[in-house]
Design an enzyme around this catalytic site. Sequence first.
Site, PDB file in Angstrom:
ATOM      1  N   ASP A  15      -4.804   3.340  10.620  1.00 32.05           N
ATOM      2  CA  ASP A  15      -4.538   2.925   9.241  1.00 32.05           C
ATOM      3  C   ASP A  15      -4.139   4.106   8.345  1.00 32.05           C
ATOM      4  O   ASP A  15      -4.588   5.232   8.561  1.00 32.05           O
ATOM      5  CB  ASP A  15      -5.803   2.256   8.685  1.00 32.05           C
ATOM      6  CG  ASP A  15      -5.520   1.460   7.432  1.00 32.05           C
ATOM      7  OD1 ASP A  15      -4.335   1.191   7.146  1.00 32.05           O
ATOM      8  OD2 ASP A  15      -6.480   1.111   6.736  1.00 32.05           O
ATOM      9  N   GLY A  18       1.245   3.904   5.512  1.00 31.66           N
ATOM     10  CA  GLY A  18       1.997   3.610   4.285  1.00 31.66           C
ATOM     11  C   GLY A  18       1.641   4.598   3.183  1.00 31.66           C
ATOM     12  O   GLY A  18       2.523   5.161   2.519  1.00 31.66           O
ATOM     13  N   ARG A  19       0.342   4.835   2.993  1.00 33.74           N
ATOM     14  CA  ARG A  19      -0.101   5.771   1.942  1.00 33.74           C
ATOM     15  C   ARG A  19       0.358   7.189   2.235  1.00 33.74           C
ATOM     16  O   ARG A  19       0.743   7.935   1.353  1.00 33.74           O
ATOM     17  CB  ARG A  19      -1.636   5.725   1.807  1.00 33.74           C
ATOM     18  CG  ARG A  19      -2.112   4.607   0.907  1.00 33.74           C
ATOM     19  CD  ARG A  19      -3.572   4.354   1.091  1.00 33.74           C
ATOM     20  NE  ARG A  19      -3.841   3.664   2.346  1.00 33.74           N
ATOM     21  CZ  ARG A  19      -5.039   3.522   2.885  1.00 33.74           C
ATOM     22  NH1 ARG A  19      -6.084   4.036   2.284  1.00 33.74           N
ATOM     23  NH2 ARG A  19      -5.188   2.864   4.012  1.00 33.74           N
ATOM     24  N   TRP A  20       0.344   7.559   3.504  1.00 33.91           N
ATOM     25  CA  TRP A  20       0.790   8.895   3.904  1.00 33.91           C
ATOM     26  C   TRP A  20       2.243   9.099   3.472  1.00 33.91           C
ATOM     27  O   TRP A  20       2.603  10.141   2.917  1.00 33.91           O
ATOM     28  CB  TRP A  20       0.656   9.038   5.431  1.00 33.91           C
ATOM     29  CG  TRP A  20       1.006  10.386   5.974  1.00 33.91           C
ATOM     30  CD1 TRP A  20       0.149  11.426   6.218  1.00 33.91           C
ATOM     31  CD2 TRP A  20       2.305  10.843   6.370  1.00 33.91           C
ATOM     32  NE1 TRP A  20       0.835  12.502   6.733  1.00 33.91           N
ATOM     33  CE2 TRP A  20       2.169  12.165   6.830  1.00 33.91           C
ATOM     34  CE3 TRP A  20       3.580  10.261   6.379  1.00 33.91           C
ATOM     35  CZ2 TRP A  20       3.246  12.923   7.300  1.00 33.91           C
ATOM     36  CZ3 TRP A  20       4.653  11.020   6.837  1.00 33.91           C
ATOM     37  CH2 TRP A  20       4.482  12.332   7.294  1.00 33.91           C
ATOM     38  N   ARG A  28       7.650   3.530   3.336  1.00 28.55           N
ATOM     39  CA  ARG A  28       6.453   3.253   4.155  1.00 28.55           C
ATOM     40  C   ARG A  28       6.723   3.398   5.652  1.00 28.55           C
ATOM     41  O   ARG A  28       5.903   3.922   6.401  1.00 28.55           O
ATOM     42  CB  ARG A  28       5.965   1.829   3.881  1.00 28.55           C
ATOM     43  CG  ARG A  28       5.340   1.628   2.521  1.00 28.55           C
ATOM     44  CD  ARG A  28       4.933   0.176   2.348  1.00 28.55           C
ATOM     45  NE  ARG A  28       4.073  -0.265   3.436  1.00 28.55           N
ATOM     46  CZ  ARG A  28       2.769  -0.042   3.488  1.00 28.55           C
ATOM     47  NH1 ARG A  28       2.180   0.597   2.513  1.00 28.55           N
ATOM     48  NH2 ARG A  28       2.057  -0.462   4.504  1.00 28.55           N
ATOM     49  N   HIS A  32       4.994   5.119   9.648  1.00 25.96           N
ATOM     50  CA  HIS A  32       4.749   4.539  10.971  1.00 25.96           C
ATOM     51  C   HIS A  32       5.369   5.404  12.071  1.00 25.96           C
ATOM     52  O   HIS A  32       4.809   5.518  13.153  1.00 25.96           O
ATOM     53  CB  HIS A  32       5.303   3.114  11.051  1.00 25.96           C
ATOM     54  CG  HIS A  32       4.645   2.177  10.085  1.00 25.96           C
ATOM     55  ND1 HIS A  32       3.277   2.090   9.952  1.00 25.96           N
ATOM     56  CD2 HIS A  32       5.162   1.307   9.181  1.00 25.96           C
ATOM     57  CE1 HIS A  32       2.978   1.185   9.022  1.00 25.96           C
ATOM     58  NE2 HIS A  32       4.102   0.705   8.533  1.00 25.96           N
ATOM     59  N   LEU A 125      -6.322   7.293  31.909  1.00 28.47           N
ATOM     60  CA  LEU A 125      -6.635   6.458  30.741  1.00 28.47           C
ATOM     61  C   LEU A 125      -5.927   5.099  30.796  1.00 28.47           C
ATOM     62  O   LEU A 125      -4.763   5.020  31.200  1.00 28.47           O
ATOM     63  CB  LEU A 125      -6.167   7.200  29.477  1.00 28.47           C
ATOM     64  CG  LEU A 125      -6.348   6.470  28.154  1.00 28.47           C
ATOM     65  CD1 LEU A 125      -7.815   6.497  27.733  1.00 28.47           C
ATOM     66  CD2 LEU A 125      -5.493   7.109  27.061  1.00 28.47           C
ATOM     67  N   ARG A 188     -13.464  -1.569   6.857  1.00 26.61           N
ATOM     68  CA  ARG A 188     -13.372  -2.961   7.324  1.00 26.61           C
ATOM     69  C   ARG A 188     -12.982  -2.982   8.796  1.00 26.61           C
ATOM     70  O   ARG A 188     -12.369  -2.048   9.304  1.00 26.61           O
ATOM     71  CB  ARG A 188     -12.247  -3.701   6.575  1.00 26.61           C
ATOM     72  CG  ARG A 188     -12.467  -3.966   5.140  1.00 26.61           C
ATOM     73  CD  ARG A 188     -11.334  -4.869   4.615  1.00 26.61           C
ATOM     74  NE  ARG A 188     -10.045  -4.188   4.638  1.00 26.61           N
ATOM     75  CZ  ARG A 188      -9.632  -3.342   3.701  1.00 26.61           C
ATOM     76  NH1 ARG A 188     -10.412  -3.056   2.679  1.00 26.61           N
ATOM     77  NH2 ARG A 188      -8.449  -2.764   3.787  1.00 26.61           N
TER      78      ARG A 188
END
Length: 235
Positions: A15, A18-20, A28, A32, A125, A188
């Site tokens: 998460d 977008g803010r980054w 935005r 990503h 992994l 959340r």
Amino acid sequence: MADQLIPQHIGIIMDGNGRWAKLRGLPRYAGHSVGAKTFRRIAEYCNRIGVRYLTVYAFSTENWKRPQKEVDTILELMMDYLRDAESYVKLNIKTHFIGDLSAFSEEMRQMMDHAEKLSENATGLIVNIAINYGGRRELAQAMQKIAAEVKSGALLPEEIDESTVAAHLYTAGQPDVDLLIRPSGEYRLSNFMLWQTAYAEYVFMNTLWPDFSEKMLDNAIREFQKRNRRFGGAE
Ligand code: FPP
């Protein structure tokens, strides 16, 4: 990273992309692109330190509501990953997609299938990439499958137990999440791995996902190691 008690299964809600981007005056979707690079770094690091399963939340059932350009960018990043599937196999990483994959184009589904098959013998992994994923939808689909088995007579209602439900999830055969990490300062679960995180340790961090580093993962693992996991039992 100290070798003591590396969590078997780590879940990450990637998460803050977008803010980054916004903080840098970028669109935005640019966040990503950097977030996808962070994912690659962190997956490689998990593989190196001996984590067995890494599940990342790449696209939720709700994310279709975002602007088309942003949805297209995330799907394009997924295609980049799929085109690069071979390089993950070379790292001995096994890829698995979880979510309601019926929503994607035939081409993309074939590429996902191809990436899974290509890596099926990898022993390092296991990366679960959650796309068009929703924990509630996963449970509803599991219930549909179980109901169909009951209807066909293959299963009796009283035979349904927790292991029956677990065996019908997208993560069938995999252990529960031990450590759930959510960067970006949100507290959340956002419909992520509702069943599988029942006993997970949650670590929330303020960093935005594109800035997430190997060192921060070490810190989250250290926090996990410090906690005393009792699974509801007594000391
Ligand atoms: C949440 O940040 C992030 C997403 C909805 C997309 C995450 C996808 C990637 C990192 C690319 C994945 C690619 C591969 C190959 C796994 P946000 O946009 O909600 O951030 P915000 O809360 O700051 O707006």
